[in-house]
Design an enzyme around this catalytic site. Sequence first.
Site, PDB file in Angstrom:
ATOM      1  N   TYR A 148       0.678  -1.243  -0.035  1.00 57.06           N
ATOM      2  CA  TYR A 148       0.098  -0.008   0.063  1.00 57.06           C
ATOM      3  C   TYR A 148       0.664   1.059   0.002  1.00 57.06           C
ATOM      4  O   TYR A 148       0.387   2.273  -0.603  1.00 57.06           O
ATOM      5  CB  TYR A 148      -0.923  -0.074   1.182  1.00 57.06           C
ATOM      6  CG  TYR A 148      -1.663   0.958   1.426  1.00 57.06           C
ATOM      7  CD1 TYR A 148      -3.130   0.776   0.522  1.00 57.06           C
ATOM      8  CD2 TYR A 148      -1.765   2.154   2.229  1.00 57.06           C
ATOM      9  CE1 TYR A 148      -4.139   1.796   0.788  1.00 57.06           C
ATOM     10  CE2 TYR A 148      -2.723   3.131   2.459  1.00 57.06           C
ATOM     11  CZ  TYR A 148      -3.894   2.902   1.618  1.00 57.06           C
ATOM     12  OH  TYR A 148      -4.922   3.764   1.847  1.00 57.06           O
ATOM     13  N   LYS A 152       1.023   4.094  -2.778  1.00 55.43           N
ATOM     14  CA  LYS A 152       0.553   5.370  -2.421  1.00 55.43           C
ATOM     15  C   LYS A 152       1.596   6.464  -2.823  1.00 55.43           C
ATOM     16  O   LYS A 152       1.319   7.711  -3.173  1.00 55.43           O
ATOM     17  CB  LYS A 152       0.058   5.617  -1.129  1.00 55.43           C
ATOM     18  CG  LYS A 152      -1.472   4.870  -0.780  1.00 55.43           C
ATOM     19  CD  LYS A 152      -2.213   5.322  -1.876  1.00 55.43           C
ATOM     20  CE  LYS A 152      -3.818   4.816  -1.266  1.00 55.43           C
ATOM     21  NZ  LYS A 152      -4.640   5.239  -2.139  1.00 55.43           N
TER      22      LYS A 152
END
Length: 245
Positions: A148, A152
Amino acid sequence: MKFKDQVVLITGGGRGIGAATASRFASEGARVVVSDLDLSPAEEVAKPLQGLAIACDVTDRVSVEAMVGRVVGELGRLDALICCAGIIRDNLLFKMTDEDWDSVIDTHLKGTFLCARAAQKPMVGRKSGKMVFLSSTSALGNRGQTNYSTAKAGLQGMARTLAIELGPFNINVNTVAPGFIETRMTRATAERMGVDFEAFKVGAASQIPLGRIGQPEDVAAVIAFLCSEDASFISGQTIYVRGGP
Ligand code: NDP
């Protein structure tokens, strides 16, 4: 009515930050297109806003191109693309599976890439457009989120690059990077950690200088600002929405 008659497409719009963003744009006069993996949450959000609901898997090129084609075909234009679709598959590196990695990278990075590539076409044609991608404070590093946080951080690079490529066509591309926002995603994190959600929220708030956790509306307001005329000279930037520096 800052967005009167404008068409705003929100992926992952059936829940959380995407749903709040759809409401915010609709309250300021936009015609909203609420897109989500499943049609029913998208319809639930779109109906009271008199918006259009579309089922779309952002990881699938055919699905994304059909969505953008339908928006332009039925509503005649596309003014703003907001990429909220997202998932988490947290695990420490030694336990993270290939599937955990691929699904998160595909949803956030490939999904945003496919949506941006499809959306730029009508925007370049009209020499006007806004794109906002959802990054996260996890871009700065977060234990258990190799997949993640990589995605991001990547989205910030994608926005900076597209700001350079699309700027000459009067298209602004920015990211917002929220901290702890109360949605199903943060509830799922608490569940995975075996922590009561209320206690989890109190613990998170105690670490935030402004002394509270964020609500989806806090993020929606910044997204709306970035799509407004007031932000017309802002591009390739990341705004952290986390109640502190
Ligand atoms: P939610 O889980 O509430 O909403 C995300 C939505 O995206 C869900 O409706 C989900 O559908 C949908 N979605 C998942 N995969 C796909 C896909 N392949 N195609 C289309 N839609 C998909 O999350 P949030 O509102 O909390 O998060 C919105 C964005 O903000 C995400 O990108 C997230 O990473 C980011 N963010 C959130 C933070 C937070 O604290 N909540 C903090 C920082 C960033 P389904 O329910 O069917 O899975």
